[in-house]
Design a protein around this motif. Structure first.
Motif, mmCIF file in Angstrom:
data_model
loop_
_atom_site.group_PDB
_atom_site.id
_atom_site.type_symbol
_atom_site.label_atom_id
_atom_site.label_comp_id
_atom_site.label_asym_id
_atom_site.label_seq_id
_atom_site.Cartn_x
_atom_site.Cartn_y
_atom_site.Cartn_z
ATOM 1 N N ASN A 179 0.845 -1.186 0.000
ATOM 2 C CA ASN A 179 0.000 0.000 0.000
ATOM 3 C C ASN A 179 0.886 1.244 0.000
ATOM 4 O O ASN A 179 2.120 1.152 0.038
ATOM 5 C CB ASN A 179 -1.034 -0.044 1.142
ATOM 6 N N THR A 205 -1.194 -0.115 -3.900
ATOM 7 C CA THR A 205 -2.618 0.171 -3.721
ATOM 8 C C THR A 205 -2.758 1.550 -3.082
ATOM 9 O O THR A 205 -1.947 1.947 -2.234
ATOM 10 C CB THR A 205 -3.328 -0.902 -2.868
ATOM 11 N N LEU A 206 -3.785 2.284 -3.524
ATOM 12 C CA LEU A 206 -3.922 3.691 -3.128
ATOM 13 C C LEU A 206 -5.297 3.971 -2.524
ATOM 14 O O LEU A 206 -5.875 5.040 -2.755
ATOM 15 C CB LEU A 206 -3.697 4.583 -4.367
ATOM 16 N N GLY A 207 -5.821 3.004 -1.764
ATOM 17 C CA GLY A 207 -7.124 3.197 -1.120
ATOM 18 C C GLY A 207 -8.200 3.560 -2.134
ATOM 19 O O GLY A 207 -8.298 2.934 -3.204
ATOM 20 N N ALA A 208 -8.985 4.575 -1.824
ATOM 21 C CA ALA A 208 -10.097 4.984 -2.696
ATOM 22 C C ALA A 208 -9.614 5.469 -4.061
ATOM 23 O O ALA A 208 -10.408 5.596 -4.994
ATOM 24 C CB ALA A 208 -10.905 6.081 -2.011
ATOM 25 N N GLY A 210 -7.547 3.839 -5.972
ATOM 26 C CA GLY A 210 -7.262 2.725 -6.881
ATOM 27 C C GLY A 210 -5.867 2.174 -6.697
ATOM 28 O O GLY A 210 -5.442 1.883 -5.573
ATOM 29 N N ALA A 235 -9.335 -4.823 2.978
ATOM 30 C CA ALA A 235 -9.454 -4.384 1.573
ATOM 31 C C ALA A 235 -8.233 -4.832 0.771
ATOM 32 O O ALA A 235 -8.360 -5.361 -0.336
ATOM 33 C CB ALA A 235 -9.612 -2.867 1.503
ATOM 34 N N GLY A 236 -7.055 -4.619 1.355
ATOM 35 C CA GLY A 236 -5.827 -5.001 0.659
ATOM 36 C C GLY A 236 -5.742 -6.511 0.453
ATOM 37 O O GLY A 236 -5.255 -6.977 -0.590
ATOM 38 N N LEU A 261 -9.758 -4.447 -8.240
ATOM 39 C CA LEU A 261 -10.297 -3.150 -7.820
ATOM 40 C C LEU A 261 -11.796 -3.245 -7.566
ATOM 41 O O LEU A 261 -12.314 -2.661 -6.602
ATOM 42 C CB LEU A 261 -10.022 -2.094 -8.897
ATOM 43 N N ALA A 264 -12.294 -5.347 -4.281
ATOM 44 C CA ALA A 264 -11.919 -4.599 -3.064
ATOM 45 C C ALA A 264 -12.916 -3.474 -2.799
ATOM 46 O O ALA A 264 -13.220 -3.160 -1.640
ATOM 47 C CB ALA A 264 -10.496 -4.054 -3.206
HETATM 48 P P1 ADP Z 1 -4.662 -1.633 2.739
HETATM 49 O O1 ADP Z 1 -6.055 -2.146 2.946
HETATM 50 O O2 ADP Z 1 -3.641 -2.718 2.602
HETATM 51 O O3 ADP Z 1 -4.243 -0.547 3.673
HETATM 52 P P2 ADP Z 1 -5.487 0.223 0.614
HETATM 53 O O4 ADP Z 1 -6.063 1.155 1.626
HETATM 54 O O5 ADP Z 1 -4.640 0.806 -0.459
HETATM 55 O O6 ADP Z 1 -4.630 -0.957 1.277
HETATM 56 O O7 ADP Z 1 -6.708 -0.553 -0.056
HETATM 57 C C1 ADP Z 1 -6.497 -1.655 -0.903
HETATM 58 C C2 ADP Z 1 -7.441 -1.591 -2.087
HETATM 59 O O8 ADP Z 1 -8.789 -1.611 -1.601
HETATM 60 C C3 ADP Z 1 -7.341 -0.314 -2.914
HETATM 61 O O9 ADP Z 1 -6.352 -0.406 -3.924
HETATM 62 C C4 ADP Z 1 -8.729 -0.237 -3.506
HETATM 63 O O10 ADP Z 1 -8.820 -1.104 -4.620
HETATM 64 C C5 ADP Z 1 -9.612 -0.797 -2.390
HETATM 65 N N1 ADP Z 1 -10.168 0.294 -1.572
HETATM 66 C C6 ADP Z 1 -9.767 0.690 -0.349
HETATM 67 N N2 ADP Z 1 -10.518 1.728 0.092
HETATM 68 C C7 ADP Z 1 -11.416 1.986 -0.889
HETATM 69 C C8 ADP Z 1 -12.493 2.927 -1.052
HETATM 70 N N3 ADP Z 1 -12.778 3.834 -0.107
HETATM 71 N N4 ADP Z 1 -13.201 2.890 -2.203
HETATM 72 C C9 ADP Z 1 -12.939 1.976 -3.169
HETATM 73 N N5 ADP Z 1 -11.947 1.056 -3.073
HETATM 74 C C10 ADP Z 1 -11.200 1.054 -1.951
#
Ligand code: ADP
Length: 288
Positions: A179, A205-208, A210, A235-236, A261, A264
Protein backbone atom coordinates in the motif's frame (compact mmCIF):
# COMPACT_ATOMS: atom_id res chain seq x y z
CA UNK A 1 -3.05 -24.06 -11.77
CA UNK A 2 -2.68 -23.93 -8.00
CA UNK A 3 -1.89 -20.97 -5.76
CA UNK A 4 0.19 -21.95 -2.71
CA UNK A 5 -0.25 -19.39 0.04
CA UNK A 6 2.21 -19.54 2.94
CA UNK A 7 0.28 -17.36 5.34
CA UNK A 8 -0.90 -16.59 8.84
CA UNK A 9 -4.05 -17.95 10.40
CA UNK A 10 -5.15 -15.85 13.35
CA UNK A 11 -8.02 -15.83 15.75
CA UNK A 12 -9.23 -12.26 16.19
CA UNK A 13 -10.57 -11.62 19.70
CA UNK A 14 -12.45 -8.34 19.50
CA UNK A 15 -13.40 -6.74 22.85
CA UNK A 16 -15.89 -3.88 22.89
CA UNK A 17 -14.91 -1.34 25.56
CA UNK A 18 -16.33 2.05 26.58
CA UNK A 19 -12.83 3.49 26.09
CA UNK A 20 -9.29 2.19 25.67
CA UNK A 21 -7.62 1.23 28.98
CA UNK A 22 -4.79 3.21 30.59
CA UNK A 23 -1.61 1.49 31.80
CA UNK A 24 -2.32 -0.38 35.03
CA UNK A 25 -6.09 -0.13 34.62
CA UNK A 26 -8.62 -2.99 34.66
CA UNK A 27 -11.67 -2.50 32.47
CA UNK A 28 -14.68 -4.75 31.92
CA UNK A 29 -15.44 -5.46 28.25
CA UNK A 30 -19.02 -5.01 27.06
CA UNK A 31 -18.71 -7.85 24.64
CA UNK A 32 -16.41 -10.28 22.86
CA UNK A 33 -16.53 -11.59 19.32
CA UNK A 34 -14.11 -14.13 17.92
CA UNK A 35 -13.45 -14.72 14.25
CA UNK A 36 -10.99 -15.94 11.66
CA UNK A 37 -8.32 -13.39 10.78
CA UNK A 38 -4.71 -12.99 9.74
CA UNK A 39 -3.56 -11.60 6.40
CA UNK A 40 -2.71 -15.05 5.10
CA UNK A 41 -6.13 -16.52 5.90
CA UNK A 42 -7.90 -13.45 4.50
CA UNK A 43 -5.96 -13.74 1.24
CA UNK A 44 -6.64 -17.47 0.95
CA UNK A 45 -10.35 -16.84 1.53
CA UNK A 46 -10.33 -14.14 -1.16
CA UNK A 47 -8.47 -16.46 -3.56
CA UNK A 48 -11.11 -19.13 -3.00
CA UNK A 49 -13.89 -16.58 -3.53
CA UNK A 50 -12.11 -15.53 -6.72
CA UNK A 51 -12.42 -19.12 -7.94
CA UNK A 52 -8.77 -20.15 -7.52
CA UNK A 53 -7.50 -23.57 -6.48
CA UNK A 54 -5.75 -22.38 -3.32
CA UNK A 55 -3.68 -24.45 -0.90
CA UNK A 56 -2.98 -22.74 2.38
CA UNK A 57 0.41 -23.55 3.93
CA UNK A 58 0.47 -22.62 7.60
CA UNK A 59 -0.25 -23.75 11.14
CA UNK A 60 -2.71 -23.55 13.99
CA UNK A 61 -2.66 -24.90 17.53
CA UNK A 62 -5.22 -27.29 18.98
CA UNK A 63 -7.25 -24.21 20.00
CA UNK A 64 -7.56 -23.15 16.36
CA UNK A 65 -9.03 -26.18 14.63
CA UNK A 66 -12.25 -24.23 14.10
CA UNK A 67 -10.27 -21.44 12.40
CA UNK A 68 -8.74 -23.97 10.00
CA UNK A 69 -12.22 -25.40 9.38
CA UNK A 70 -13.59 -21.88 8.70
CA UNK A 71 -10.89 -21.48 6.07
CA UNK A 72 -11.85 -24.81 4.54
CA UNK A 73 -15.48 -23.68 4.44
CA UNK A 74 -14.43 -20.85 2.11
CA UNK A 75 -13.17 -23.51 -0.29
CA UNK A 76 -9.50 -23.32 0.69
CA UNK A 77 -7.55 -26.61 0.68
CA UNK A 78 -6.16 -26.89 4.23
CA UNK A 79 -4.31 -30.21 3.87
CA UNK A 80 -1.01 -28.31 4.30
CA UNK A 81 -2.13 -26.59 7.53
CA UNK A 82 -0.20 -28.20 10.38
CA UNK A 83 -1.59 -28.57 13.89
CA UNK A 84 1.20 -27.69 16.30
CA UNK A 85 1.73 -27.76 20.03
CA UNK A 86 1.59 -23.95 20.18
CA UNK A 87 -1.20 -21.42 20.60
CA UNK A 88 -2.92 -20.41 17.38
CA UNK A 89 -1.74 -16.99 16.21
CA UNK A 90 -4.09 -14.35 17.51
CA UNK A 91 -4.91 -10.70 17.72
CA UNK A 92 -6.33 -9.10 20.86
CA UNK A 93 -8.31 -6.15 19.57
CA UNK A 94 -9.83 -3.47 21.81
CA UNK A 95 -12.41 -1.25 20.14
CA UNK A 96 -13.91 1.70 22.01
CA UNK A 97 -17.16 3.59 21.48
CA UNK A 98 -15.41 6.05 19.14
CA UNK A 99 -14.20 3.08 17.01
CA UNK A 100 -10.61 3.81 18.11
CA UNK A 101 -8.66 0.56 18.47
CA UNK A 102 -5.63 -0.97 20.13
CA UNK A 103 -4.25 -4.25 18.80
CA UNK A 104 -1.74 -6.79 20.12
CA UNK A 105 -0.70 -9.65 17.85
CA UNK A 106 0.90 -12.92 18.90
CA UNK A 107 2.39 -15.01 16.08
CA UNK A 108 2.02 -18.33 17.94
CA UNK A 109 1.78 -21.31 15.58
CA UNK A 110 2.36 -19.05 12.53
CA UNK A 111 5.91 -18.44 13.73
CA UNK A 112 6.47 -22.00 14.99
CA UNK A 113 5.78 -23.65 11.63
CA UNK A 114 8.61 -26.16 10.95
CA UNK A 115 10.55 -25.77 7.68
CA UNK A 116 9.91 -29.43 6.85
CA UNK A 117 6.18 -28.66 6.52
CA UNK A 118 6.82 -25.82 4.09
CA UNK A 119 9.32 -27.88 2.11
CA UNK A 120 6.91 -30.81 1.99
CA UNK A 121 4.13 -28.60 0.63
CA UNK A 122 6.34 -27.02 -2.02
CA UNK A 123 7.49 -30.47 -3.13
CA UNK A 124 3.90 -31.02 -4.28
CA UNK A 125 3.80 -27.80 -6.31
CA UNK A 126 4.23 -27.89 -10.08
CA UNK A 127 6.10 -25.48 -12.31
CA UNK A 128 3.68 -22.77 -13.42
CA UNK A 129 1.84 -22.75 -10.07
CA UNK A 130 1.90 -19.53 -8.07
CA UNK A 131 3.33 -18.91 -4.63
CA UNK A 132 2.07 -16.12 -2.37
CA UNK A 133 3.27 -14.96 1.01
CA UNK A 134 3.19 -12.01 3.46
CA UNK A 135 5.16 -11.19 6.62
CA UNK A 136 3.25 -13.03 9.33
CA UNK A 137 4.76 -16.52 9.27
CA UNK A 138 8.16 -18.16 9.58
CA UNK A 139 10.19 -19.12 6.48
CA UNK A 140 8.83 -16.57 4.00
CA UNK A 141 12.20 -15.86 2.42
CA UNK A 142 13.37 -19.48 2.29
CA UNK A 143 10.03 -20.58 0.87
CA UNK A 144 10.06 -17.87 -1.82
CA UNK A 145 13.54 -18.95 -2.86
CA UNK A 146 12.51 -22.62 -2.98
CA UNK A 147 9.31 -21.77 -4.89
CA UNK A 148 11.30 -19.85 -7.49
CA UNK A 149 13.68 -22.79 -7.86
CA UNK A 150 10.70 -25.06 -8.56
CA UNK A 151 9.50 -22.76 -11.33
CA UNK A 152 6.66 -21.06 -9.43
CA UNK A 153 5.87 -17.41 -9.89
CA UNK A 154 6.29 -15.60 -6.55
CA UNK A 155 3.88 -12.91 -5.33
CA UNK A 156 4.64 -11.06 -2.12
CA UNK A 157 2.42 -8.72 -0.13
CA UNK A 158 4.86 -6.65 1.95
CA UNK A 159 2.70 -6.44 5.06
CA UNK A 160 2.96 -5.94 7.95
CA UNK A 161 5.93 -3.81 6.87
CA UNK A 162 9.32 -4.74 8.29
CA UNK A 163 12.18 -3.14 6.39
CA UNK A 164 14.70 -5.98 6.75
CA UNK A 165 12.21 -8.70 5.83
CA UNK A 166 10.93 -6.80 2.80
CA UNK A 167 14.43 -6.04 1.50
CA UNK A 168 15.41 -9.69 1.87
CA UNK A 169 12.37 -10.79 -0.17
CA UNK A 170 12.89 -8.48 -3.13
CA UNK A 171 15.29 -10.77 -5.05
CA UNK A 172 12.71 -13.61 -4.98
CA UNK A 173 9.54 -11.69 -5.87
CA UNK A 174 8.03 -11.59 -9.37
CA UNK A 175 5.09 -9.50 -8.14
CA UNK A 176 5.20 -7.14 -5.17
CA UNK A 177 2.00 -5.70 -3.71
CA UNK A 178 2.14 -2.91 -1.15
CA UNK A 179 0.00 0.00 0.00
CA UNK A 180 1.02 3.65 -0.23
CA UNK A 181 2.35 3.78 3.36
CA UNK A 182 4.44 0.65 2.79
CA UNK A 183 5.76 2.07 -0.50
CA UNK A 184 6.94 5.18 1.41
CA UNK A 185 8.50 3.00 4.14
CA UNK A 186 10.31 0.95 1.49
CA UNK A 187 11.57 4.09 -0.21
CA UNK A 188 12.88 5.35 3.15
CA UNK A 189 14.56 1.99 3.85
CA UNK A 190 16.13 1.42 0.42
CA UNK A 191 16.34 4.88 -1.15
CA UNK A 192 14.56 3.35 -4.15
CA UNK A 193 11.09 3.96 -5.53
CA UNK A 194 8.75 1.09 -6.49
CA UNK A 195 9.99 1.09 -10.09
CA UNK A 196 13.63 0.64 -9.11
CA UNK A 197 13.42 -2.45 -6.91
CA UNK A 198 14.33 -5.04 -9.53
CA UNK A 199 10.87 -6.69 -9.22
CA UNK A 200 9.12 -7.36 -12.56
CA UNK A 201 5.68 -6.13 -11.49
CA UNK A 202 4.95 -3.82 -8.57
CA UNK A 203 1.43 -2.82 -7.55
CA UNK A 204 0.93 0.03 -5.09
CA UNK A 205 -2.62 0.17 -3.72
CA UNK A 206 -3.92 3.69 -3.13
CA UNK A 207 -7.12 3.20 -1.12
CA UNK A 208 -10.10 4.98 -2.70
CA UNK A 209 -7.76 6.23 -5.45
CA UNK A 210 -7.26 2.72 -6.88
CA UNK A 211 -3.77 1.49 -7.65
CA UNK A 212 -0.56 2.08 -9.55
CA UNK A 213 1.00 -0.77 -11.56
CA UNK A 214 4.65 -0.52 -12.50
CA UNK A 215 5.65 -3.19 -15.02
CA UNK A 216 7.83 -3.73 -18.05
CA UNK A 217 5.86 -1.15 -20.06
CA UNK A 218 6.09 1.58 -17.43
CA UNK A 219 3.52 2.94 -15.01
CA UNK A 220 -0.23 2.68 -15.26
CA UNK A 221 -2.73 4.21 -12.88
CA UNK A 222 -6.06 2.41 -12.47
CA UNK A 223 -8.90 4.17 -10.59
CA UNK A 224 -11.07 2.41 -7.98
CA UNK A 225 -14.82 2.27 -8.49
CA UNK A 226 -16.51 4.99 -6.40
CA UNK A 227 -18.33 3.46 -3.44
CA UNK A 228 -19.55 4.41 0.02
CA UNK A 229 -16.96 2.71 2.27
CA UNK A 230 -18.23 1.42 5.63
CA UNK A 231 -15.28 -0.78 6.71
CA UNK A 232 -11.91 -0.94 4.95
CA UNK A 233 -10.67 -3.94 7.01
CA UNK A 234 -9.17 -6.54 4.72
CA UNK A 235 -9.45 -4.38 1.57
CA UNK A 236 -5.83 -5.00 0.66
CA UNK A 237 -6.18 -8.74 1.31
CA UNK A 238 -9.25 -8.99 -0.94
CA UNK A 239 -7.43 -6.98 -3.60
CA UNK A 240 -4.42 -9.34 -3.49
CA UNK A 241 -6.58 -12.49 -3.51
CA UNK A 242 -8.56 -11.38 -6.55
CA UNK A 243 -5.48 -10.09 -8.36
CA UNK A 244 -3.72 -13.46 -8.02
CA UNK A 245 -6.95 -15.34 -8.71
CA UNK A 246 -7.35 -13.37 -11.94
CA UNK A 247 -3.74 -13.91 -13.00
CA UNK A 248 -4.08 -17.60 -12.21
CA UNK A 249 -7.07 -17.80 -14.57
CA UNK A 250 -4.86 -16.35 -17.29
CA UNK A 251 -6.12 -12.76 -17.25
CA UNK A 252 -3.60 -10.15 -18.39
CA UNK A 253 -2.37 -7.93 -15.54
CA UNK A 254 -4.58 -4.96 -16.50
CA UNK A 255 -7.74 -7.11 -16.42
CA UNK A 256 -6.71 -8.89 -13.21
CA UNK A 257 -6.15 -5.48 -11.58
CA UNK A 258 -9.54 -4.28 -12.76
CA UNK A 259 -11.14 -7.38 -11.19
CA UNK A 260 -9.18 -6.80 -7.95
CA UNK A 261 -10.30 -3.15 -7.82
CA UNK A 262 -13.94 -4.16 -8.21
CA UNK A 263 -13.68 -6.91 -5.57
CA UNK A 264 -11.92 -4.60 -3.06
CA UNK A 265 -14.45 -1.81 -3.67
CA UNK A 266 -17.29 -4.23 -2.90
CA UNK A 267 -15.39 -5.45 0.15
CA UNK A 268 -15.25 -1.95 1.71
CA UNK A 269 -19.02 -1.53 1.38
CA UNK A 270 -19.53 -4.40 3.85
CA UNK A 271 -18.40 -4.85 7.47
CA UNK A 272 -15.82 -7.56 8.24
CA UNK A 273 -12.68 -9.04 6.72
CA UNK A 274 -12.87 -12.47 5.03
CA UNK A 275 -16.63 -12.66 5.57
CA UNK A 276 -17.10 -9.44 3.59
CA UNK A 277 -15.22 -10.68 0.52
CA UNK A 278 -17.47 -10.84 -2.55
CA UNK A 279 -17.78 -13.82 -4.89
CA UNK A 280 -16.22 -13.86 -8.34
CA UNK A 281 -19.67 -13.45 -9.92
CA UNK A 282 -20.37 -10.37 -7.77
CA UNK A 283 -16.98 -8.81 -8.58
CA UNK A 284 -17.36 -9.49 -12.30
CA UNK A 285 -20.87 -8.06 -12.37
CA UNK A 286 -19.98 -4.97 -10.32
CA UNK A 287 -20.01 -1.87 -12.43
CA UNK A 288 -19.78 1.20 -10.21
P1 ADP B 1 -4.66 -1.63 2.74
O1 ADP B 1 -6.06 -2.15 2.95
O2 ADP B 1 -3.64 -2.72 2.60
O3 ADP B 1 -4.24 -0.55 3.67
P2 ADP B 1 -5.49 0.22 0.61
O4 ADP B 1 -6.06 1.16 1.63
O5 ADP B 1 -4.64 0.81 -0.46
O6 ADP B 1 -4.63 -0.96 1.28
O7 ADP B 1 -6.71 -0.55 -0.06
C1 ADP B 1 -6.50 -1.65 -0.90
C2 ADP B 1 -7.44 -1.59 -2.09
O8 ADP B 1 -8.79 -1.61 -1.60
C3 ADP B 1 -7.34 -0.31 -2.91
O9 ADP B 1 -6.35 -0.41 -3.92
C4 ADP B 1 -8.73 -0.24 -3.51
O10 ADP B 1 -8.82 -1.10 -4.62
C5 ADP B 1 -9.61 -0.80 -2.39
N1 ADP B 1 -10.17 0.29 -1.57
C6 ADP B 1 -9.77 0.69 -0.35
N2 ADP B 1 -10.52 1.73 0.09
C7 ADP B 1 -11.42 1.99 -0.89
C8 ADP B 1 -12.49 2.93 -1.05
N3 ADP B 1 -12.78 3.83 -0.11
N4 ADP B 1 -13.20 2.89 -2.20
C9 ADP B 1 -12.94 1.98 -3.17
N5 ADP B 1 -11.95 1.06 -3.07
C10 ADP B 1 -11.20 1.05 -1.95
Amino acid sequence: MTVWNLGSINIDHVYALPRLPQAGETLAARGLTQGLGGKGANMSAALARAGADVRHVGAVGADGLWARDRLAAFGVDVAEVAVLDAPTGHAIIFVDDAAENLIVIHGGANRALPWAKVEGALARARPGDRFLTQNETAWTQEAARAARERGLSVAYAAAPFEAAAVRAMLPFADLLILNAVEADQLRAATGRGPGALGVADVVVTLGAEGCLWIGADGERRLPAPRVQAVDTTGAGDAFTGFLLGGLDRGLPMGDALSLALRAAALQVTRPGAADATPSLAEAEAFDA
